[in-house]
Motif scaffolding. Structure first.
Motif, short mmCIF file in Angstrom:
data_model
loop_
_atom_site.label_atom_id
_atom_site.label_comp_id
_atom_site.label_asym_id
_atom_site.label_seq_id
_atom_site.Cartn_x
_atom_site.Cartn_y
_atom_site.Cartn_z
N LEU A 88 0.91 -1.24 0.02
CA LEU A 88 0.01 0.02 0.05
C LEU A 88 1.15 1.14 -0.02
O LEU A 88 0.45 2.53 -0.59
CB LEU A 88 -0.93 -0.01 1.41
CG LEU A 88 -1.97 -1.09 1.25
CD1 LEU A 88 -2.98 -1.06 2.48
CD2 LEU A 88 -2.59 -1.22 0.10
N LEU A 89 2.29 1.22 0.51
CA LEU A 89 2.71 2.36 0.68
C LEU A 89 3.08 2.99 -0.70
O LEU A 89 3.30 4.25 -0.87
CB LEU A 89 4.26 1.79 1.08
CG LEU A 89 5.37 3.05 1.37
CD1 LEU A 89 5.08 4.07 2.22
CD2 LEU A 89 6.52 2.51 1.74
N GLU A 90 3.46 2.41 -1.91
CA GLU A 90 3.71 3.02 -3.04
C GLU A 90 2.41 3.41 -3.95
O GLU A 90 2.73 3.91 -5.12
CB GLU A 90 4.56 1.91 -4.00
CG GLU A 90 6.05 1.59 -2.92
CD GLU A 90 6.63 0.38 -3.75
OE1 GLU A 90 5.89 -0.19 -4.74
OE2 GLU A 90 7.66 0.43 -3.67
N LEU A 91 1.32 3.36 -3.38
CA LEU A 91 -0.02 3.52 -4.28
C LEU A 91 -0.17 5.08 -4.29
O LEU A 91 -0.01 6.12 -3.51
CB LEU A 91 -1.18 3.15 -3.75
CG LEU A 91 -1.18 1.35 -3.48
CD1 LEU A 91 -2.55 0.99 -3.10
CD2 LEU A 91 -0.80 0.67 -5.22
N GLY A 92 -0.70 5.48 -5.25
CA GLY A 92 -1.28 6.63 -5.80
C GLY A 92 -2.40 7.13 -5.21
O GLY A 92 -2.98 6.13 -4.31
N ASP A 100 -7.86 14.48 -3.41
CA ASP A 100 -6.16 14.60 -3.88
C ASP A 100 -6.00 14.22 -5.36
O ASP A 100 -5.23 14.72 -5.97
CB ASP A 100 -5.19 13.48 -3.15
CG ASP A 100 -5.07 13.86 -1.67
OD1 ASP A 100 -4.87 15.02 -1.23
OD2 ASP A 100 -4.92 12.76 -0.86
N PHE A 101 -6.98 13.58 -5.86
CA PHE A 101 -7.20 13.37 -7.21
C PHE A 101 -7.62 14.49 -8.00
O PHE A 101 -8.74 14.56 -8.47
CB PHE A 101 -7.83 12.04 -7.67
CG PHE A 101 -7.68 11.63 -9.19
CD1 PHE A 101 -6.58 11.42 -9.62
CD2 PHE A 101 -8.67 11.47 -9.88
CE1 PHE A 101 -6.41 11.11 -11.19
CE2 PHE A 101 -8.79 11.12 -11.20
CZ PHE A 101 -7.61 10.96 -11.84
N THR A 102 -7.04 15.47 -8.35
CA THR A 102 -7.74 16.65 -8.99
C THR A 102 -7.22 16.81 -10.02
O THR A 102 -6.41 16.16 -10.65
CB THR A 102 -7.03 17.97 -8.15
OG1 THR A 102 -5.89 17.95 -8.46
CG2 THR A 102 -7.63 17.94 -6.69
N LYS A 103 -7.69 17.62 -11.35
CA LYS A 103 -7.48 18.00 -12.61
C LYS A 103 -5.90 18.39 -12.80
O LYS A 103 -5.15 18.14 -13.36
CB LYS A 103 -8.24 19.00 -13.38
CG LYS A 103 -9.77 18.62 -13.45
CD LYS A 103 -10.42 19.54 -14.12
CE LYS A 103 -10.92 20.76 -13.45
NZ LYS A 103 -11.92 21.56 -13.96
N GLU A 104 -5.76 19.27 -11.83
CA GLU A 104 -4.25 19.61 -11.41
C GLU A 104 -3.23 18.54 -11.27
O GLU A 104 -2.10 18.52 -12.19
CB GLU A 104 -4.24 20.76 -10.43
CG GLU A 104 -4.67 22.06 -10.93
CD GLU A 104 -6.37 21.97 -10.59
OE1 GLU A 104 -6.98 22.94 -11.45
OE2 GLU A 104 -6.95 21.12 -9.93
N TYR A 105 -3.66 17.60 -10.37
CA TYR A 105 -2.74 16.66 -10.04
C TYR A 105 -2.58 15.61 -11.36
O TYR A 105 -1.54 15.11 -11.69
CB TYR A 105 -3.29 15.70 -8.88
CG TYR A 105 -2.50 14.29 -8.66
CD1 TYR A 105 -1.52 14.40 -7.83
CD2 TYR A 105 -2.93 13.14 -9.48
CE1 TYR A 105 -0.81 13.15 -7.80
CE2 TYR A 105 -2.33 12.20 -9.31
CZ TYR A 105 -1.21 11.94 -8.35
OH TYR A 105 -0.50 10.70 -7.97
#
Length: 275
Positions: free
Chosen positions: A131-135, A142-147
């Motif tokens: 789980l550590l490496e997941l986006g 946190d999942f924005t258009k900018e991201y």
């Protein structure tokens, strides 16, 4: 492989079936499924007497929470959970059985034997692999258009492999990448960095919408996928691209084509998704 909508459906079902059940013992017939701890007996001993308190999800991973532990489970290609009476026979593909004190059993069945289980003390599950490496989650703040724009512009990869990368964000697999790209009018072989601001905005919207609709429909039944109660998802009836090679595009009537992108079979409309 079950993707986010399918795993979310299994999570909801398991939560109804196993929360408040106490583990009396565990039988492991295929030790390689247990990745942490290395010794299977440690895995068994740790969970004996533990009560399941909740079932969570992170990306495509299920998380079974007990009094003191978090078991992180990945279904991989064909893993399935099911709750059964202890006297009901099971076949050779049943590799892990959680025996409950109420004389029921949670059985993990996996024809391909690719599934994994990691056990950590609660609070440590997000600090260590896998789980550590997941986006970020696609439904999170946190999942924005900018991201998404930042991640796409910083890579030299094609757009489809980038969207499949769970380190960028989690949950999309082969089915829903094809669907989101079709709905966005983006060819899967486009360079990720070539997408303009408007295309990224549309793609972000369609990723979230596609996954949201699939979750509501219980996921897609492709090949042998069913949830932990044997129920099938219905989103496959809504698919625009995946698995429809040679069929007419639902938007323009052009026959859909299939190619290979990043080693994955990829379906698209040559008219609606021009390269």
């Amino acid at each position: 492989m079950p993707e986010l909508p399918e795993v979310e459906t299994v999570r909801k079902t398991l939560k109804k079936l196993v929360v408040k059940k106490t583990i009396e013992n565990i039988t492991v017939y295929w030790p390689k499924i247990i990745k942490n701890p290395v010794e299977v007996e440690q895995f068994i001993d740790a969970l004996k007497g533990e009560t399941i308190l909740d079932v969570g999800r992170r990306g495509k991973f299920l998380i079974l929470y007990t009094d003191h532990f978090a078991m992180v489970s990945h279904l991989r290609m064909e893993g399935k959970y099911g709750l059964f009476p202890k006297d009901e026979p099971f076949d050779k593909h049943t590799h892990v059985i959680f025996h409950f004190t109420d004389e029921t059993e949670l059985r993990y069945r996996d024809v391909r034997k690719f599934g994994t289980m990691h056990l950590y003390k609660k609070g440590e599950e997000f600090l260590k692999p896998p789980l550590l490496e997941l986006g970020p989650e696609p439904f999170s703040e946190d999942f924005t258009k900018e991201y998404l724009a930042e991640k796409l512009r910083k890579t030299n990869r094609k757009v489809k492999p980038t969207l499949l990368d769970q380190k960028v964000f989690v949950g999309l697999g082969n089915i829903y990448v094809d669907e989101a790209l079709f709905r966005s009018g983006i060819h899967p072989e486009r360079l990720a960095s070539s997408l303009n601001e408007n295309e990224i905005s549309i793609l972000h919207r369609e990723i979230v919408a596609t996954l949201s609709e699939a979750v509501k429909k219980g996921g897609s039944t492709i090949r042998s996928y069913v949830n932990s109660q044997g129920e099938i998802g219905m989103f496959q009836l809504e698919l625009y691209a995946y698995g429809r090679k040679g069929e007419e595009c639902k938007r323009c009537g052009t026959p859909l084509e299939k190619t290979t992108v990043g080693g994955r079979g990829t379906h698209y409309c040559p008219n609606c998704q021009r390269l």
